[in-house]
Design an enzyme around this catalytic site. Structure first.
Site, PDB file in Angstrom:
ATOM      1  N   HIS A 100       0.907  -1.198   0.009  1.00  0.00           N
ATOM      2  CA  HIS A 100       0.060  -0.071   0.020  1.00  0.00           C
ATOM      3  C   HIS A 100       0.803   1.195   0.065  1.00  0.00           C
ATOM      4  O   HIS A 100       1.973   1.410   0.635  1.00  0.00           O
ATOM      5  CB  HIS A 100      -0.819   0.008   1.267  1.00  0.00           C
ATOM      6  CG  HIS A 100      -1.768  -1.002   1.663  1.00  0.00           C
ATOM      7  ND1 HIS A 100      -1.373  -2.168   2.234  1.00  0.00           N
ATOM      8  CD2 HIS A 100      -3.124  -1.210   1.683  1.00  0.00           C
ATOM      9  CE1 HIS A 100      -2.138  -3.068   2.579  1.00  0.00           C
ATOM     10  NE2 HIS A 100      -3.286  -2.365   2.112  1.00  0.00           N
ATOM     11  N   ASP A 103       2.164   1.848   3.336  1.00  0.00           N
ATOM     12  CA  ASP A 103       3.211   1.111   3.809  1.00  0.00           C
ATOM     13  C   ASP A 103       4.801   1.524   3.706  1.00  0.00           C
ATOM     14  O   ASP A 103       5.677   1.371   4.438  1.00  0.00           O
ATOM     15  CB  ASP A 103       3.153  -0.407   3.144  1.00  0.00           C
ATOM     16  CG  ASP A 103       1.988  -1.051   3.511  1.00  0.00           C
ATOM     17  OD1 ASP A 103       1.270  -0.684   4.307  1.00  0.00           O
ATOM     18  OD2 ASP A 103       1.569  -1.823   2.517  1.00  0.00           O
ATOM     19  N   GLU A 231     -10.966  -6.957  -2.939  1.00  0.00           N
ATOM     20  CA  GLU A 231     -10.917  -8.302  -2.188  1.00  0.00           C
ATOM     21  C   GLU A 231     -12.039  -8.228  -1.322  1.00  0.00           C
ATOM     22  O   GLU A 231     -12.188  -7.277  -0.148  1.00  0.00           O
ATOM     23  CB  GLU A 231      -9.640  -7.768  -1.336  1.00  0.00           C
ATOM     24  CG  GLU A 231      -9.133  -9.044  -0.602  1.00  0.00           C
ATOM     25  CD  GLU A 231      -7.814  -8.669   0.255  1.00  0.00           C
ATOM     26  OE1 GLU A 231      -6.983  -8.146  -0.631  1.00  0.00           O
ATOM     27  OE2 GLU A 231      -7.434  -8.946   1.346  1.00  0.00           O
ATOM     28  N   GLU A 267      -9.321 -14.125  -0.128  1.00  0.00           N
ATOM     29  CA  GLU A 267      -8.377 -14.241   0.934  1.00  0.00           C
ATOM     30  C   GLU A 267      -8.933 -15.454   2.052  1.00  0.00           C
ATOM     31  O   GLU A 267     -10.014 -15.407   2.292  1.00  0.00           O
ATOM     32  CB  GLU A 267      -8.358 -13.058   1.935  1.00  0.00           C
ATOM     33  CG  GLU A 267      -7.228 -13.107   3.001  1.00  0.00           C
ATOM     34  CD  GLU A 267      -6.803 -11.984   3.371  1.00  0.00           C
ATOM     35  OE1 GLU A 267      -6.532 -10.952   2.785  1.00  0.00           O
ATOM     36  OE2 GLU A 267      -6.829 -11.672   4.744  1.00  0.00           O
ATOM     37  N   HIS A 270     -10.562 -14.254   5.162  1.00  0.00           N
ATOM     38  CA  HIS A 270     -11.865 -13.513   4.955  1.00  0.00           C
ATOM     39  C   HIS A 270     -13.128 -14.644   4.450  1.00  0.00           C
ATOM     40  O   HIS A 270     -14.155 -14.153   4.996  1.00  0.00           O
ATOM     41  CB  HIS A 270     -11.716 -12.415   3.732  1.00  0.00           C
ATOM     42  CG  HIS A 270     -10.642 -11.378   4.098  1.00  0.00           C
ATOM     43  ND1 HIS A 270     -10.284 -10.442   3.288  1.00  0.00           N
ATOM     44  CD2 HIS A 270      -9.922 -11.281   5.069  1.00  0.00           C
ATOM     45  CE1 HIS A 270      -9.383  -9.570   3.455  1.00  0.00           C
ATOM     46  NE2 HIS A 270      -9.198 -10.238   4.848  1.00  0.00           N
ATOM     47  N   ASP A 295      -5.157 -14.293  -1.458  1.00  0.00           N
ATOM     48  CA  ASP A 295      -4.120 -13.704  -0.243  1.00  0.00           C
ATOM     49  C   ASP A 295      -4.393 -14.662   0.637  1.00  0.00           C
ATOM     50  O   ASP A 295      -5.294 -15.361   1.005  1.00  0.00           O
ATOM     51  CB  ASP A 295      -4.978 -12.380   0.402  1.00  0.00           C
ATOM     52  CG  ASP A 295      -4.344 -11.038  -0.205  1.00  0.00           C
ATOM     53  OD1 ASP A 295      -3.525 -11.216  -1.081  1.00  0.00           O
ATOM     54  OD2 ASP A 295      -4.700 -10.383   0.685  1.00  0.00           O
ATOM     55  N   ASP A 306     -10.049 -11.975  12.340  1.00  0.00           N
ATOM     56  CA  ASP A 306      -8.983 -11.843  10.959  1.00  0.00           C
ATOM     57  C   ASP A 306      -7.738 -12.100  11.665  1.00  0.00           C
ATOM     58  O   ASP A 306      -7.052 -11.222  11.536  1.00  0.00           O
ATOM     59  CB  ASP A 306      -9.492 -10.999  10.013  1.00  0.00           C
ATOM     60  CG  ASP A 306      -8.646 -10.979   8.668  1.00  0.00           C
ATOM     61  OD1 ASP A 306      -8.402 -12.157   8.473  1.00  0.00           O
ATOM     62  OD2 ASP A 306      -8.184  -9.904   8.041  1.00  0.00           O
ATOM     63  N   ASP A 308      -5.105 -13.427  10.338  1.00  0.00           N
ATOM     64  CA  ASP A 308      -3.937 -13.502   9.461  1.00  0.00           C
ATOM     65  C   ASP A 308      -2.745 -14.318   9.955  1.00  0.00           C
ATOM     66  O   ASP A 308      -1.718 -13.745   9.730  1.00  0.00           O
ATOM     67  CB  ASP A 308      -3.409 -11.939   9.138  1.00  0.00           C
ATOM     68  CG  ASP A 308      -4.327 -11.086   8.395  1.00  0.00           C
ATOM     69  OD1 ASP A 308      -5.283 -11.613   7.600  1.00  0.00           O
ATOM     70  OD2 ASP A 308      -4.739  -9.883   8.840  1.00  0.00           O
ATOM     71  N   ASP A 338      -0.706 -12.574   2.758  1.00  0.00           N
ATOM     72  CA  ASP A 338      -1.241 -11.647   3.722  1.00  0.00           C
ATOM     73  C   ASP A 338      -1.500 -12.265   5.008  1.00  0.00           C
ATOM     74  O   ASP A 338      -2.406 -12.405   5.659  1.00  0.00           O
ATOM     75  CB  ASP A 338      -2.664 -10.988   3.293  1.00  0.00           C
ATOM     76  CG  ASP A 338      -3.025  -9.909   3.739  1.00  0.00           C
ATOM     77  OD1 ASP A 338      -2.414  -9.466   4.824  1.00  0.00           O
ATOM     78  OD2 ASP A 338      -4.101  -9.088   3.235  1.00  0.00           O
TER      79      ASP A 338
HETATM   80  C1  XLS Z   1      -7.176  -6.663   5.499  1.00  0.00           C
HETATM   81  C2  XLS Z   1      -6.809  -6.961   4.101  1.00  0.00           C
HETATM   82  C3  XLS Z   1      -5.831  -6.159   3.291  1.00  0.00           C
HETATM   83  C4  XLS Z   1      -5.606  -6.071   1.851  1.00  0.00           C
HETATM   84  C5  XLS Z   1      -4.995  -5.134   1.251  1.00  0.00           C
HETATM   85  O1  XLS Z   1      -8.010  -7.537   5.932  1.00  0.00           O
HETATM   86  O2  XLS Z   1      -6.521  -8.231   3.960  1.00  0.00           O
HETATM   87  O3  XLS Z   1      -4.621  -6.564   3.944  1.00  0.00           O
HETATM   88  O4  XLS Z   1      -5.225  -7.513   1.524  1.00  0.00           O
HETATM   89  O5  XLS Z   1      -5.641  -3.970   1.500  1.00  0.00           O
HETATM   90 NI    NI Z   2      -5.713  -9.126   2.120  1.00  0.00          NI
HETATM   91 NI    NI Z   3      -7.217  -9.434   5.365  1.00  0.00          NI
END
Ligand code: XLS
Ligand code: NI
Ligand code: NI
Length: 436
Positions: A100, A103, A231, A267, A270, A295, A306, A308, A338
């Protein structure tokens, strides 16, 4: 040159008998599966945000990680961060990365200053990318962290936020185009609501549809050839997000005439938050013709957040890559981790080891999926299950011109009396377990 990962050698393939935690046991980049190498099948990417921006905070505590580039609030520190990031990409041997705007550069006092800094960092990346660094899988804009976005990005009640987003996305698309990023992603973390009591849902969806149409127009205007990806995520940070899941996104795209212009970045975490499995979301994207990229991560199945986490389940990975391969594999898309460390995993070597394990589990899943497809282990039984539909009489029922009336008359004349057959779920689950 960064220093943070000093002493860590590039990761190599050591074979499945190896017990070296810093070696690949399954990911052999040049090994061919069918007509593609593992590297070309998987198209791994490392994300910038979880690895180089996140400080280890959770809702009850702050920073746990100490990285030499923190807080990266000057361009010098942003460049130091980039040096270390590209060291990590080299150690892992990944072909891609993702970022991003937020980032990679400290935000400026004005939009123009922020964009100038972004472009300066893009120049810095371009040099590293040209000198053997990874390519850009996708770029994106962070339109969720700053408080200006608390009530939405393109769906904000304040039109100036909409305008701010237009400027931000234009700058990020330009940079993605310039760095030859293969996709541009929109994740609408704040495109949703906290309470319907203050929300005009219909109006907000109109705004989001207009915005996405303009993004697509701009893509064509600048001649960007990459894919635009949405996404999906059902909630978190907002209570309800408009891009809830793949099917919801498809309905949205149809409504605004964008189903042939925009695909999805799916993802795993998600999907789970939406009450689906990852493979369900991937199969849906394939069936609707909007599969783009993934992702890769996993959620904690008890917490409902979430989380991750890095993927670590061979069977989940196998079923996910099964759907990726059935969808024809990646074209512009790839496997972006991700995924983030747990906040007690303090060391630079933890970052490397996490990706090594994640890449290996994906490679293992890919190998299982590829073998299942080559052996027609699931497709064989599946074809048999639908074989009745291959007869001309059955096809005629679905053809243009067939009517409910006609089919009903025929059914009655033939005295159809269907006999149920076993769905064989357990047998098929046993088959999958032979391959993982
Ligand atoms: C957040 C999202 C984010 C996207 C990019 O939950 O996964 O990381 O992948 O903005
Ligand atoms: Ni993501
Ligand atoms: Ni995410």
């Amino acid at each position: 040159m960064g220093r943070y990962f000093e002493g860590i050698e590039p990761i190599t393939f050591a074979g499945s008998d190896s017990n070296d935690p810093m070696a690949f046991r399954h990911y052999d980049p040049s090994q061919k599966l069918g007509d593609k190498t593992m590297s070309d099948h998987l198209r791994f990417a490392v994300c910038y945000w979880h690895n180089f921006v996140w400080e280890g905070n959770d809702p009850f505590g702050g920073q746990t990680f100490e990285r030499p580039w923190f807080p990266a609030d000057t361009m010098a520190l942003a460049k130091q961060k980039a040096d270390d990031a590209f060291d990590m990409f080299r150690i892992l041997g990944v072909p891609y990365f993702c970022f991003h705007d937020h980032d990679v550069r400290p935000e400026g006092d004005t939009l123009k200053e922020s964009h100038k800094r972004l472009n300066e960092m893009a120049d810095y990346f371009a040099e590293k990318m040209a000198n053997g660094g990874p390519k850009l899988l996708w770029g994106t804009a962070n339109m969720f962290s700053n408080r200006r976005y608390m009530s939405g990005a393109s769906t904000n009640p304040d039109p100036d936020v909409f305008a701010y987003c237009a400027s931000t996305v234009r700058a990020c698309m330009d940079v993605t185009h310039r760095l030859e990023g293969e996709n541009y992603v929109l994740w609408g973390g704040r495109e949703g609501y906290e309470t319907l009591l203050n929300t005009n849902l219909g109006r907000e969806l109109q705004q989001m549809g207009r915005f996405l149409n303009m993004v697509v127009e701009y893509k064509h205007k600048i001649g960007y050839k990459g894919a635009i990806l949405i996404e999906p995520k059902p909630q978190e940070p907002t209570k309800h997000q408009y891009d809830f899941d793949v099917a919801t996104v498809y309905g949205f795209l149809k409504r605004f005439g964008l189903e042939n212009e925009v695909q999805v970045n799916v993802e795993q975490g998600h999907a789970i938050l939406a009450g689906h499995s990852f493979e369900h979301e991937l199969a849906t994207a394939h069936a609707l013709g909007i599969f783009g990229s993934i992702d890769m991560n996993r959620n904690d199945y008890q917490s409902g957040w979430d989380t991750d986490q890095f993927p670590n389940s061979p069977s989940e990975a196998a079923l996910a890559y099964y759907e990726v391969l059935m969808a024809g594999g990646f074209t512009t898309g790839g496997t972006n981790f991700d995924a983030k460390l747990r906040r007690q995993s303090l060391d630079g070597s933890d970052l490397i080891a996490a990706h090594v394990g994640g890449m290996d589990i994906c490679a293992r899943g890919l190998k299982s999926a590829h073998a299942m497809i080559a052996d027609r282990a699931l497709e064989g039984p599946r074809d048999l299950r639908y074989a009745g539909w291959e007869t001309p009489a059955a096809q005629a029922m679905l053809a243009e011109g067939a009517t409910l009336d006609g089919i009903a008359d025929d059914a009655e004349a033939r005295g159809v009396n269907p006999q149920p057959v076993s769905g064989q779920q357990e047998k098929l689950e046993n088959v999958v377990n032979r391959y993982v």
